[in-house]
Write a protein that holds these residues in place. Structure first.
Motif, PDB file in Angstrom:
ATOM      1  N   ALA A  36      21.015  41.614  45.523  1.00  0.00           N
ATOM      2  CA  ALA A  36      21.810  41.417  46.740  1.00  0.00           C
ATOM      3  C   ALA A  36      23.251  41.275  46.269  1.00  0.00           C
ATOM      4  CB  ALA A  36      21.350  40.191  47.504  1.00  0.00           C
ATOM      5  N   ALA A  37      23.977  42.360  46.265  1.00  0.00           N
ATOM      6  CA  ALA A  37      25.266  42.424  45.577  1.00  0.00           C
ATOM      7  C   ALA A  37      26.382  41.682  46.290  1.00  0.00           C
ATOM      8  CB  ALA A  37      25.668  43.886  45.363  1.00  0.00           C
ATOM      9  N   THR A  38      26.248  41.416  47.592  1.00  0.00           N
ATOM     10  CA  THR A  38      27.303  40.754  48.349  1.00  0.00           C
ATOM     11  C   THR A  38      26.752  39.518  49.044  1.00  0.00           C
ATOM     12  OG1 THR A  38      26.908  41.991  50.402  1.00  0.00           O
ATOM     13  CG2 THR A  38      28.385  42.995  48.768  1.00  0.00           C
ATOM     14  N   ALA A  39      27.642  38.612  49.402  1.00  0.00           N
ATOM     15  CA  ALA A  39      27.233  37.389  50.083  1.00  0.00           C
ATOM     16  C   ALA A  39      26.594  37.693  51.437  1.00  0.00           C
ATOM     17  CB  ALA A  39      28.435  36.463  50.261  1.00  0.00           C
ATOM     18  N   SER A  40      27.121  38.682  52.148  1.00  0.00           N
ATOM     19  CA  SER A  40      26.552  39.006  53.462  1.00  0.00           C
ATOM     20  C   SER A  40      25.134  39.556  53.327  1.00  0.00           C
ATOM     21  CB  SER A  40      27.442  40.021  54.187  1.00  0.00           C
ATOM     22  OG  SER A  40      27.573  41.212  53.432  1.00  0.00           O
ATOM     23  N   THR A  41      24.907  40.382  52.308  1.00  0.00           N
ATOM     24  CA  THR A  41      23.552  40.879  52.068  1.00  0.00           C
ATOM     25  C   THR A  41      22.621  39.733  51.697  1.00  0.00           C
ATOM     26  OG1 THR A  41      24.406  43.011  51.314  1.00  0.00           O
ATOM     27  CG2 THR A  41      22.154  42.461  50.696  1.00  0.00           C
ATOM     28  N   ALA A  42      23.113  38.816  50.859  1.00  0.00           N
ATOM     29  CA  ALA A  42      22.302  37.669  50.451  1.00  0.00           C
ATOM     30  C   ALA A  42      21.949  36.782  51.643  1.00  0.00           C
ATOM     31  CB  ALA A  42      23.042  36.866  49.385  1.00  0.00           C
ATOM     32  N   GLN A  43      22.877  36.631  52.594  1.00  0.00           N
ATOM     33  CA  GLN A  43      22.585  35.853  53.790  1.00  0.00           C
ATOM     34  C   GLN A  43      21.442  36.485  54.590  1.00  0.00           C
ATOM     35  OE1 GLN A  43      26.186  35.412  56.034  1.00  0.00           O
ATOM     36  NE2 GLN A  43      27.280  34.432  54.342  1.00  0.00           N
ATOM     37  N   GLU A  44      21.454  37.804  54.707  1.00  0.00           N
ATOM     38  CA  GLU A  44      20.386  38.502  55.423  1.00  0.00           C
ATOM     39  C   GLU A  44      19.042  38.285  54.730  1.00  0.00           C
ATOM     40  OE1 GLU A  44      21.498  42.571  55.625  1.00  0.00           O
ATOM     41  OE2 GLU A  44      23.247  42.222  56.898  1.00  0.00           O
ATOM     42  N   VAL A  45      19.049  38.326  53.397  1.00  0.00           N
ATOM     43  CA  VAL A  45      17.815  38.104  52.639  1.00  0.00           C
ATOM     44  C   VAL A  45      17.301  36.683  52.868  1.00  0.00           C
ATOM     45  CG1 VAL A  45      16.825  37.941  50.328  1.00  0.00           C
ATOM     46  CG2 VAL A  45      18.357  39.840  50.903  1.00  0.00           C
ATOM     47  N   ALA A  46      18.199  35.705  52.786  1.00  0.00           N
ATOM     48  CA  ALA A  46      17.797  34.313  52.981  1.00  0.00           C
ATOM     49  C   ALA A  46      17.218  34.099  54.371  1.00  0.00           C
ATOM     50  CB  ALA A  46      18.986  33.389  52.749  1.00  0.00           C
ATOM     51  N   ARG A  47      17.842  34.669  55.387  1.00  0.00           N
ATOM     52  CA  ARG A  47      17.345  34.500  56.756  1.00  0.00           C
ATOM     53  C   ARG A  47      15.981  35.156  56.929  1.00  0.00           C
ATOM     54  NH1 ARG A  47      23.078  35.394  58.129  1.00  0.00           N
ATOM     55  NH2 ARG A  47      23.920  33.393  58.857  1.00  0.00           N
ATOM     56  N   PHE A  48      15.756  36.273  56.259  1.00  0.00           N
ATOM     57  CA  PHE A  48      14.452  36.938  56.340  1.00  0.00           C
ATOM     58  C   PHE A  48      13.341  35.995  55.899  1.00  0.00           C
ATOM     59  CE2 PHE A  48      11.040  39.117  54.068  1.00  0.00           C
ATOM     60  CZ  PHE A  48      10.564  39.983  55.041  1.00  0.00           C
ATOM     61  N   TRP A  49      13.555  35.259  54.812  1.00  0.00           N
ATOM     62  CA  TRP A  49      12.498  34.393  54.280  1.00  0.00           C
ATOM     63  C   TRP A  49      12.404  33.060  55.004  1.00  0.00           C
ATOM     64  CZ3 TRP A  49       8.981  36.597  51.448  1.00  0.00           C
ATOM     65  CH2 TRP A  49       9.312  37.703  50.655  1.00  0.00           C
ATOM     66  N   LEU A  50      13.525  32.572  55.539  1.00  0.00           N
ATOM     67  CA  LEU A  50      13.527  31.239  56.144  1.00  0.00           C
ATOM     68  C   LEU A  50      13.296  31.246  57.648  1.00  0.00           C
ATOM     69  CD1 LEU A  50      16.532  29.685  54.164  1.00  0.00           C
ATOM     70  CD2 LEU A  50      14.085  29.297  53.788  1.00  0.00           C
ATOM     71  N   ALA A  51      13.360  32.411  58.272  1.00  0.00           N
ATOM     72  CA  ALA A  51      13.204  32.493  59.727  1.00  0.00           C
ATOM     73  C   ALA A  51      11.800  32.088  60.163  1.00  0.00           C
ATOM     74  CB  ALA A  51      13.508  33.917  60.199  1.00  0.00           C
ATOM     75  N   ASP A  52      11.705  31.614  61.395  1.00  0.00           N
ATOM     76  CA  ASP A  52      10.411  31.269  62.015  1.00  0.00           C
ATOM     77  C   ASP A  52       9.613  30.299  61.157  1.00  0.00           C
ATOM     78  OD1 ASP A  52      10.923  33.069  64.141  1.00  0.00           O
ATOM     79  OD2 ASP A  52      10.163  34.729  62.937  1.00  0.00           O
ATOM     80  N   GLY A  53      10.306  29.243  60.684  1.00  0.00           N
ATOM     81  CA  GLY A  53       9.618  28.240  59.882  1.00  0.00           C
ATOM     82  C   GLY A  53       9.154  28.757  58.542  1.00  0.00           C
ATOM     83  N   ALA A  54       9.934  29.680  57.946  1.00  0.00           N
ATOM     84  CA  ALA A  54       9.605  30.276  56.646  1.00  0.00           C
ATOM     85  C   ALA A  54       8.291  31.054  56.699  1.00  0.00           C
ATOM     86  CB  ALA A  54       9.564  29.228  55.536  1.00  0.00           C
ATOM     87  N   ALA A  55       8.065  31.760  57.793  1.00  0.00           N
ATOM     88  CA  ALA A  55       6.805  32.481  57.995  1.00  0.00           C
ATOM     89  C   ALA A  55       6.555  33.517  56.901  1.00  0.00           C
ATOM     90  CB  ALA A  55       6.805  33.162  59.365  1.00  0.00           C
TER      91      ALA A  55
END
Length: 347
Positions: A36-55
């Motif tokens: 994840a080369a940029t902070a914005s890309t990394a934010q998207e990755v983090a939200r993918f894993w943490l969304a919906d109670g870390a589903a």
């Protein structure tokens, strides 16, 4: 040096990666691959894993790619390519109480099948306290060529969907050129620089939890060590034995201790492989850390191997040996390149 260990998997090359020249002791070049080369890309990755109670964390399954090899432990000594050396560890936090390392956790990613999976991984001491070690094929995709595994993150101390020390998004990976180009599994390791950790206290909100090693400690690193020694192995095994029995669930950190020896793998050249006596099954334990001189008081030791597969050496239909590349001077060169790479925060 080109090796051709073709029996273990398909070839791969790293799209968008770069090659860095290294000293002769590196036996080639370092491959650096963006995650994840940029902070914005990394934010998207983090939200993918943490969304919906870390589903997505909870629904991930243990990675089942290249989990078993055939071979035997032997007494043939390894000839070091340089002098032995080590980098000291950083002790983990005093709490929670326990004897297992807080630096160990799971690495999560999207596999070539499009589904969430996990391997084991561990935090290492480094200049910017942002480094994770795991198996190379828990970072580089063996099912799809020309790519790394998608949405790569590390969660130390992972248990049942929780992120007690935060979630750390991978920025870039350092690996050996011979693994990325010639599929040499005696170079099947990777060091990943991660951004500062984050948690999500509310939907669409990310909060910075700080640097990885500041939070959980970091294991030391050792290379060109004698093979007639012991190792403590830490990981999250989950798969079955050949006889179908499932002694592990992958839900908790497991610990085994055993002697190290050199390994001969069937159908492959006798190269830089070592084994450790361990009952871990393959799925989930890929990337498990082998720690020498481990202290349960400080929960710290020296990373001297990493599980890339397991073997049943006595034919009783139960795995008894973990397999790792031998950590020589070339591994040290790649570690040192990764250990001096800065990442920072994504929020």
């Amino acid at each position: 040096m080109r090796r051709t260990l073709t029996a273990l998997g398909v070839g791969l090359s790293l799209l968008g990666s770069t090659a860095i020249s290294t000293p002769a002791q590196a036996e080639g070049e370092i491959t650096v691959a963006p995650l994840a080369a940029t902070a914005s890309t990394a934010q998207e990755v983090a939200r993918f894993w943490l969304a919906d109670g870390a589903a997505n964390l909870k629904n991930a399954t243990p990675y089942a790619v290249q989990t078993e090899v055939q071979g035997e432990r032997v007494s043939t000594p390894v000839t070091p390519d340089t002098k032995p050396g080590s980098v000291a560890p950083v002790a983990g936090p005093a709490e929670p109480k326990g004897k297992t390392p807080t630096s160990t956790g799971k690495v999560f990613f999207i596999g070539g099948d499009g589904q969430p999976h996990w391997c084991s991984g561990t935090a290492l001491q480094s200049q910017y306290r942002n480094l994770v070690a795991t198996a190379g094929h828990c970072v580089y995709d063996l099912q799809r060529s020309d790519t790394t595994l998608d949405k790569w993150v590390f969660v130390p101390g992972y248990t049942a969907g929780t992120t007690p020390w935060g979630l750390y998004v991978g920025k870039q990976s350092f690996a050996h050129y011979d693994f990325s180009t010639y599929k040499d599994y005696d170079r099947d390791f990777a060091f990943v620089n991660v951004y500062n950790g984050v948690v999500s206290p509310s939907p669409d909100t990310l909060t910075n939890t700080g640097r990885l090693v500041d939070n959980v400690g970091g294991q030391g690193f050792a290379w060109n060590q004698p093979t007639d020694s012991m190792a403590d192995v830490f990981g999250y095994p989950a798969g079955p034995n050949p006889d179908g029995r499932r002694p592990y669930t992958g839900e908790s950190l497991e610990w085994s201790t055993g002697p190290i020896s050199t390994m001969t793998l069937s159908g492959l050249p006798d190269d830089l492989f070592i084994g450790v006596e361990s009952p871990f099954t393959g799925e989930g334990s890929l990337g498990s850390s082998w720690l020498s001189k481990y202290s349960s008081d400080s929960r710290a030791g020296y990373l001297n191997g990493i599980t890339i597969s397991v073997a049943d050496t006595d034919g009783d239909q139960r795995y008894d040996t973990g397999v790792s590349p031998y950590f020589d001077g070339a591994v040290n060169v790649i570690y040192r390149a990764a250990a001096t790479s800065w990442t920072g925060s994504i929020v």
